[in-house]
Design an enzyme around this catalytic site. Structure first.
Site, PDB file in Angstrom:
ATOM      1  N   ASN A  95      -6.409  18.742   4.050  1.00  0.00           N
ATOM      2  CA  ASN A  95      -5.008  18.443   3.597  1.00  0.00           C
ATOM      3  C   ASN A  95      -4.654  18.582   2.255  1.00  0.00           C
ATOM      4  O   ASN A  95      -5.680  19.134   1.474  1.00  0.00           O
ATOM      5  CB  ASN A  95      -4.330  17.150   4.503  1.00  0.00           C
ATOM      6  CG  ASN A  95      -4.942  16.006   3.680  1.00  0.00           C
ATOM      7  OD1 ASN A  95      -5.697  16.027   2.641  1.00  0.00           O
ATOM      8  ND2 ASN A  95      -5.074  15.016   4.422  1.00  0.00           N
ATOM      9  N   HIS A 142       6.939  12.249   6.031  1.00  0.00           N
ATOM     10  CA  HIS A 142       6.337  11.223   5.389  1.00  0.00           C
ATOM     11  C   HIS A 142       5.341  11.724   4.205  1.00  0.00           C
ATOM     12  O   HIS A 142       4.885  12.817   4.232  1.00  0.00           O
ATOM     13  CB  HIS A 142       5.361  10.462   6.343  1.00  0.00           C
ATOM     14  CG  HIS A 142       4.165  11.610   6.970  1.00  0.00           C
ATOM     15  ND1 HIS A 142       4.486  12.510   7.720  1.00  0.00           N
ATOM     16  CD2 HIS A 142       2.921  11.900   6.448  1.00  0.00           C
ATOM     17  CE1 HIS A 142       3.530  13.127   8.022  1.00  0.00           C
ATOM     18  NE2 HIS A 142       2.566  12.700   7.305  1.00  0.00           N
ATOM     19  N   SER A 198      -0.254  16.525  10.522  1.00  0.00           N
ATOM     20  CA  SER A 198      -0.338  16.355  12.027  1.00  0.00           C
ATOM     21  C   SER A 198       0.812  15.570  12.580  1.00  0.00           C
ATOM     22  O   SER A 198       1.193  15.559  13.797  1.00  0.00           O
ATOM     23  CB  SER A 198      -1.668  15.556  12.310  1.00  0.00           C
ATOM     24  OG  SER A 198      -1.524  14.344  11.702  1.00  0.00           O
ATOM     25  N   GLY A 201      -2.445  20.883   7.018  1.00  0.00           N
ATOM     26  CA  GLY A 201      -3.115  19.847   7.255  1.00  0.00           C
ATOM     27  C   GLY A 201      -2.137  18.730   7.720  1.00  0.00           C
ATOM     28  O   GLY A 201      -2.939  17.780   8.021  1.00  0.00           O
ATOM     29  N   LYS A 252      -2.439   3.728   9.551  1.00  0.00           N
ATOM     30  CA  LYS A 252      -3.146   3.161  10.734  1.00  0.00           C
ATOM     31  C   LYS A 252      -4.454   3.479  10.967  1.00  0.00           C
ATOM     32  O   LYS A 252      -5.274   2.832  11.364  1.00  0.00           O
ATOM     33  CB  LYS A 252      -2.448   3.551  11.992  1.00  0.00           C
ATOM     34  CG  LYS A 252      -2.855   2.382  13.056  1.00  0.00           C
ATOM     35  CD  LYS A 252      -1.949   2.575  14.373  1.00  0.00           C
ATOM     36  CE  LYS A 252      -2.453   2.045  15.575  1.00  0.00           C
ATOM     37  NZ  LYS A 252      -2.183   0.440  15.396  1.00  0.00           N
TER      38      LYS A 252
HETATM   39  P1  B4P Z   1      -0.240  14.033   8.308  1.00  0.00           P
HETATM   40  O1  B4P Z   1       0.174  14.620   6.884  1.00  0.00           O
HETATM   41  O2  B4P Z   1       0.406  14.560   9.501  1.00  0.00           O
HETATM   42  O3  B4P Z   1      -1.980  14.532   8.199  1.00  0.00           O
HETATM   43  P2  B4P Z   1      -3.261  14.256   7.660  1.00  0.00           P
HETATM   44  O4  B4P Z   1      -2.992  13.271   6.630  1.00  0.00           O
HETATM   45  O5  B4P Z   1      -4.301  15.381   7.666  1.00  0.00           O
HETATM   46  O6  B4P Z   1      -3.756  12.986   8.715  1.00  0.00           O
HETATM   47  P3  B4P Z   1      -4.393  13.171  10.120  1.00  0.00           P
HETATM   48  O7  B4P Z   1      -4.077  12.083  10.874  1.00  0.00           O
HETATM   49  O8  B4P Z   1      -4.319  14.635  10.551  1.00  0.00           O
HETATM   50  O9  B4P Z   1      -5.940  13.196   9.655  1.00  0.00           O
HETATM   51  P4  B4P Z   1      -7.229  13.854   9.519  1.00  0.00           P
HETATM   52  O10 B4P Z   1      -8.206  13.667  10.643  1.00  0.00           O
HETATM   53  O11 B4P Z   1      -7.284  15.173   8.893  1.00  0.00           O
HETATM   54  O12 B4P Z   1      -0.449  12.670   8.039  1.00  0.00           O
HETATM   55  C1  B4P Z   1      -0.318  11.721   9.165  1.00  0.00           C
HETATM   56  C2  B4P Z   1      -0.550  10.252   8.769  1.00  0.00           C
HETATM   57  O13 B4P Z   1      -0.299   9.378   9.597  1.00  0.00           O
HETATM   58  C3  B4P Z   1      -2.017   9.918   8.556  1.00  0.00           C
HETATM   59  O14 B4P Z   1      -2.674   9.610   7.521  1.00  0.00           O
HETATM   60  C4  B4P Z   1      -2.457   9.364   9.696  1.00  0.00           C
HETATM   61  O15 B4P Z   1      -3.502   8.701   9.903  1.00  0.00           O
HETATM   62  C5  B4P Z   1      -1.314   8.617   9.732  1.00  0.00           C
HETATM   63  N1  B4P Z   1      -0.918   8.000  10.951  1.00  0.00           N
HETATM   64  C6  B4P Z   1      -0.920   8.554  12.230  1.00  0.00           C
HETATM   65  N2  B4P Z   1      -0.285   7.688  13.543  1.00  0.00           N
HETATM   66  C7  B4P Z   1       0.157   6.746  12.708  1.00  0.00           C
HETATM   67  C8  B4P Z   1       0.688   5.300  13.120  1.00  0.00           C
HETATM   68  N3  B4P Z   1       1.039   5.197  14.278  1.00  0.00           N
HETATM   69  N4  B4P Z   1       0.798   4.473  12.219  1.00  0.00           N
HETATM   70  C9  B4P Z   1       0.704   4.701  10.749  1.00  0.00           C
HETATM   71  N5  B4P Z   1       0.190   5.842  10.460  1.00  0.00           N
HETATM   72  C10 B4P Z   1      -0.213   6.760  11.377  1.00  0.00           C
HETATM   73  O16 B4P Z   1      -7.815  12.497   8.468  1.00  0.00           O
HETATM   74  C11 B4P Z   1      -8.223  11.331   8.800  1.00  0.00           C
HETATM   75  C12 B4P Z   1      -7.426  10.341   8.003  1.00  0.00           C
HETATM   76  O17 B4P Z   1      -8.321  10.478   6.610  1.00  0.00           O
HETATM   77  C13 B4P Z   1      -6.157  10.454   7.304  1.00  0.00           C
HETATM   78  O18 B4P Z   1      -5.578   9.286   7.281  1.00  0.00           O
HETATM   79  C14 B4P Z   1      -6.138  11.464   6.059  1.00  0.00           C
HETATM   80  O19 B4P Z   1      -5.134  11.275   5.474  1.00  0.00           O
HETATM   81  C15 B4P Z   1      -7.260  10.814   5.596  1.00  0.00           C
HETATM   82  N6  B4P Z   1      -8.117  11.798   4.653  1.00  0.00           N
HETATM   83  C16 B4P Z   1      -7.997  12.923   4.767  1.00  0.00           C
HETATM   84  N7  B4P Z   1      -8.816  13.577   4.019  1.00  0.00           N
HETATM   85  C17 B4P Z   1      -9.292  12.577   2.938  1.00  0.00           C
HETATM   86  C18 B4P Z   1      -9.785  12.345   1.737  1.00  0.00           C
HETATM   87  N8  B4P Z   1     -10.509  13.767   1.310  1.00  0.00           N
HETATM   88  N9  B4P Z   1      -9.921  11.363   1.165  1.00  0.00           N
HETATM   89  C19 B4P Z   1      -9.668  10.142   1.728  1.00  0.00           C
HETATM   90  N10 B4P Z   1      -8.662  10.212   2.837  1.00  0.00           N
HETATM   91  C20 B4P Z   1      -8.697  11.445   3.406  1.00  0.00           C
END
Ligand code: B4P
Length: 320
Positions: free
Chosen positions: A272, A157, A152, A150, A95
């Protein structure tokens, strides 16, 4: 049942629809490609200013009180409701993506994000990679497991993103021209000895038809075993260390990095799994400029969030 052969088209149309209907929030970012001359590590630094205001990860609220976004994912984000037609997984659009078509492989039944990957998790991920990769596009599956990894969300998943064009990172370099093997008491996994942090990788068989659940599971467990030795608390000096690690998987290799912290202490940067493939996400211009000016800083930040490199040291001789 196999994954639909036209998955790539399905993913694109679902993503475009979700964007135009405002069901997902794409965050714009600026990219700088840099290289650390010391480690030879290439980095894609992604600067996403609009994420600066995103709330920090919530470690305070007990799991049972948090909303689980993957229990009943939004139909507008659901690409496949039953990936293998066996009731195990959904494929859902992220999302909040920074990369278009970023998708999540989510278990239908609740399972913990700290649970180990199953042979079926690995095979399904590999099959997704096989279906989505083509001559122009290469993808990576990643799994953030544990509080310091990393991650959340607590519902199990894995994530799948497209890698940058012409990307050739640490694991690609390390496994290039190496035949697949399973480490044993005499052989260690591959580890890049130039970077400061511990990293364990294995090449997968060149012939895709040899990549079975067994091969993936044995590769994963042999790497996991090395990573988990960092959490064996022989001295009780680190009673609060929990088992955290990142898994990275492409069609060519699998890699595991043990994690000690989500965020570095010396600079406000968190990682992450993607960070350990050289894809670095920053939220402020100041940090973006600092890292561009001196890319060698990144190696130290990755070390602060991981553990020291153990090249040349046998798994039973690690000294923390
Ligand atoms: P997690 O494994 O729990 O954590 P994360 O990837 O680090 O994501 P986080 O949300 O903490 O994001 P961050 O600010 O670091 O993954 C949870 C996943 O579920 C995430 O992808 C999240 O967006 C998604 N999600 C949450 N609620 C949802 C819903 N209701 N429906 C569908 N999906 C949902 O980073 C922000 C974003 O950037 C994240 O998507 C992350 O994966 C991505 N990102 C971080 N580093 C990146 C990089 N170097 N290059 C590209 N993308 C990057």
């Amino acid at each position: 049942m196999p994954i639909p052969a036209d998955l790539s088209t399905l993913l694109t149309s679902k993503y475009n629809e979700a964007i135009s209907n405002n069901h997902l929030k794409f965050t714009d970012s600026t990219i700088a490609t840099v290289k650390d001359d010391k480690t030879k590590m290439p980095y894609y630094i992604r600067y996403a200013p609009n994420l600066a205001s995103k709330p920090e990860r919530d470690f305070e609220t007990p799991m049972e009180d948090k909303v689980d976004p993957f229990a009943n994912p939004e139909p507008e984000l659901t690409v496949l409701d039953d990936v293998n037609q066996d009731g195990q997984y959904r494929l859902v659009l992220n999302k909040f993506p920074l990369v278009p078509e970023h998708a999540l492989l989510v278990t239908k039944e609740f399972a913990k994000q700290t649970s180990t990957l199953t042979p079926s998790d690995l095979m399904t991920s590999f099959n997704l990679l096989k279906t989505l990769d083509d001559d122009d596009k290469r993808h990576m599956v990643f799994y953030n497991s544990g509080n310091a990894s990393g991650s959340s969300q607590d519902h199990k998943h894995l994530q799948i993103i497209r890698l940058p064009q012409d990307y050739f990172g640490l694991q690609d370099k390390l496994t290039k021209d190496v035949d697949h093997y399973i480490p044993n008491q005499k052989t260690e996994p591959l580890q890049d000895d130039k970077v400061a942090f511990a990293n364990f990788s294995l090449p997968l068989p060149d012939d895709e038809s040899e990549i079975t659940e067994d091969v993936l599971a044995m590769s994963y467990f042999s790497l996991l075993q090395r990573a988990l030795t960092f959490f064996l608390d022989w001295t009780s000096e680190n009673p609060n260390l929990d088992r955290s690690y990142n898994v990275l998987l492409t069609k060519k290799w699998i890699s595991i990095v043990p994690r000690s912290n989500t965020k570095a202490k010396s600079m406000d940067v968190g990682f992450n799994s993607t960070g350990y493939a050289g894809l670095v996400l920053v939220r402020t211009e100041e940090i973006f400029e600092t890292l561009k000016k001196d890319p060698s800083t990144i190696d130290n930040l990755l070390l602060e969030c991981g553990f020291g490199n153990t090249t040349g040291v046998k798994a039973d001789e690690y000294d923390y």
